[in-house]
Design an enzyme around this catalytic site. Structure first.
Site, short mmCIF file in Angstrom:
data_model
loop_
_atom_site.label_atom_id
_atom_site.label_comp_id
_atom_site.label_asym_id
_atom_site.label_seq_id
_atom_site.Cartn_x
_atom_site.Cartn_y
_atom_site.Cartn_z
N CYS A 169 -89.07 107.55 -33.65
CA CYS A 169 -89.24 106.81 -34.90
C CYS A 169 -90.67 106.88 -35.41
O CYS A 169 -90.91 106.92 -36.62
CB CYS A 169 -88.80 105.36 -34.72
SG CYS A 169 -89.61 104.49 -33.36
N HIS A 193 -90.66 99.64 -32.96
CA HIS A 193 -89.94 100.58 -33.81
C HIS A 193 -90.71 100.83 -35.09
O HIS A 193 -91.26 99.89 -35.69
CB HIS A 193 -88.56 100.02 -34.14
CG HIS A 193 -87.67 100.94 -34.92
ND1 HIS A 193 -87.42 102.24 -34.53
CD2 HIS A 193 -86.99 100.75 -36.09
CE1 HIS A 193 -86.60 102.81 -35.41
NE2 HIS A 193 -86.35 101.93 -36.37
N ASN A 201 -84.81 102.95 -42.59
CA ASN A 201 -84.72 103.17 -41.16
C ASN A 201 -84.40 104.64 -40.88
O ASN A 201 -84.08 105.40 -41.80
CB ASN A 201 -83.64 102.26 -40.55
CG ASN A 201 -83.92 101.91 -39.10
OD1 ASN A 201 -84.75 102.53 -38.45
ND2 ASN A 201 -83.21 100.92 -38.59
#
Length: 302
Positions: free
Chosen positions: A102, A245, A265
């Site tokens: 990520c 994240h 995301n």
């Protein structure tokens, strides 16, 4: 430099309870009406193990004491969405799959959008997270990374396009770093202009940076309840830490009295609002983990 770290492999006693469970969903619904949780049977993460879910958390959340250029705080609207401001310049939701990458997705996606915005669409490019996962030796590939180091890599090395080095690390194993493109085209690097990485840490500065220059990368601590997010403005209500994240932050606004960041995301379009989500400003440490830069268009403008 780093005073604290929340790694992607952190576990807590609460991990005995699967993040997607009736207990956590019930706790969410008892404690807030500001965001909606999936029913367990509809949750796209319901069949993943705790270890697999924690593997999605690939960012080490750390305090950064480096000195960065100041962001000029300007007057901005109450609500802002980069997709509306720059139609066709904000790129699609992606999926990191089974790799803690990520940190690379958030950075490469934000820089992709910024190159397109900066050149008025002339350099409309999707940049390669695989380049960062495979080649950034200061970070740990599928095992995670620090976003300040990611932006340093984008400045000193730069990255190629996604067509040149496609993402294949979704299996959890990154390929070797490349020095030629898989499609045989020119091996061209896209970089941040030297000394332009910014790290705004106030809501006013973050809003000004996004409104003026486009999406930035952000990161936050993920708790178990986040894995149940469906819609609304998320804030932590229950559950233990899964890890850190990173995401792309492309807007902000106010909903039901809550100030939020609009985020893209990298878990595919089945997550949240077609891959997007809103998070309360300041929640889970997100305001302290924002980075962006000025694209160096001198060698790539088409």
């Amino acid at each position: 430099m780093f005073k604290f770290v929340v790694a992607g492999t952190v576990a807590t006693a609460a991990m005995a309870l699967h993040p997607v469970s009736e207990e956590i969903v019930s706790a969410i619904r008892e404690r807030t009406q500001m965001w909606e949780a999936h029913d367990v049977e509809e949750n796209p993460f319901k069949n993943m193990t705790v270890e697999e879910l924690m593997g999605l958390m690939g960012t080490f959340i750390a305090e950064d004491n480096e000195i960065y250029p100041e962001v000029e705080v300007t007057a901005v609207p109450t609500n802002f969405d980069s997709r509306t401001q720059w139609p066709n310049y904000i790129h699609a939701i992606r999926d990191q799959k089974s790799c803690g990458s990520c940190w690379a997705f958030g950075a490469s996606e934000a820089l992709s959008d910024r190159f397109t915005i900066k050149t008025g669409g002339k350099t409309n490019v999707v940049l390669s997270p695989e380049d960062m996962v495979s080649c950034d030796t200061k970070d740990l590939g599928c095992s995670g990374g620090y976003i300040n180091r990611a932006w340093n890599y984008l400045t000193t090395s730069g990255i190629v396009s996604d067509d040149c080095f496609p993402y294949t690390a979704g299996s959890g194993k990154a390929p070797a770093c490349r020095s030629t493109c898989v499609d045989g085209k020119q091996f061209k690097k896209y970089k941040c202009k030297a000394n332009t990485v910014v790290h705004p840490t106030t809501a006013a500065a973050i809003k000004s940076e996004i409104y003026t220059n486009g999406p930035i990368e952000g990161a936050f601590t993920v708790y178990q309840d986040f894995m149940n997010y469906k819609s609304g403005v998320y804030y932590h209500t229950s559950g233990g830490v899964l890890g850190g994240h990173a995401i792309k932050v492309l807007g902000y606004g106010v909903e039901n009295g809550l100030n939020y960041w609009l985020c893209a995301n990298s878990w595919g379009t089945s997550f949240g609002i077609n891959g997007f989500f809103k998070i309360k400003q300041g929640d889970s440490g997100i305001d302290q983990q924002m980075y962006g830069c000025t694209p160096d268009i001198s060698t790539v403008a088409e």
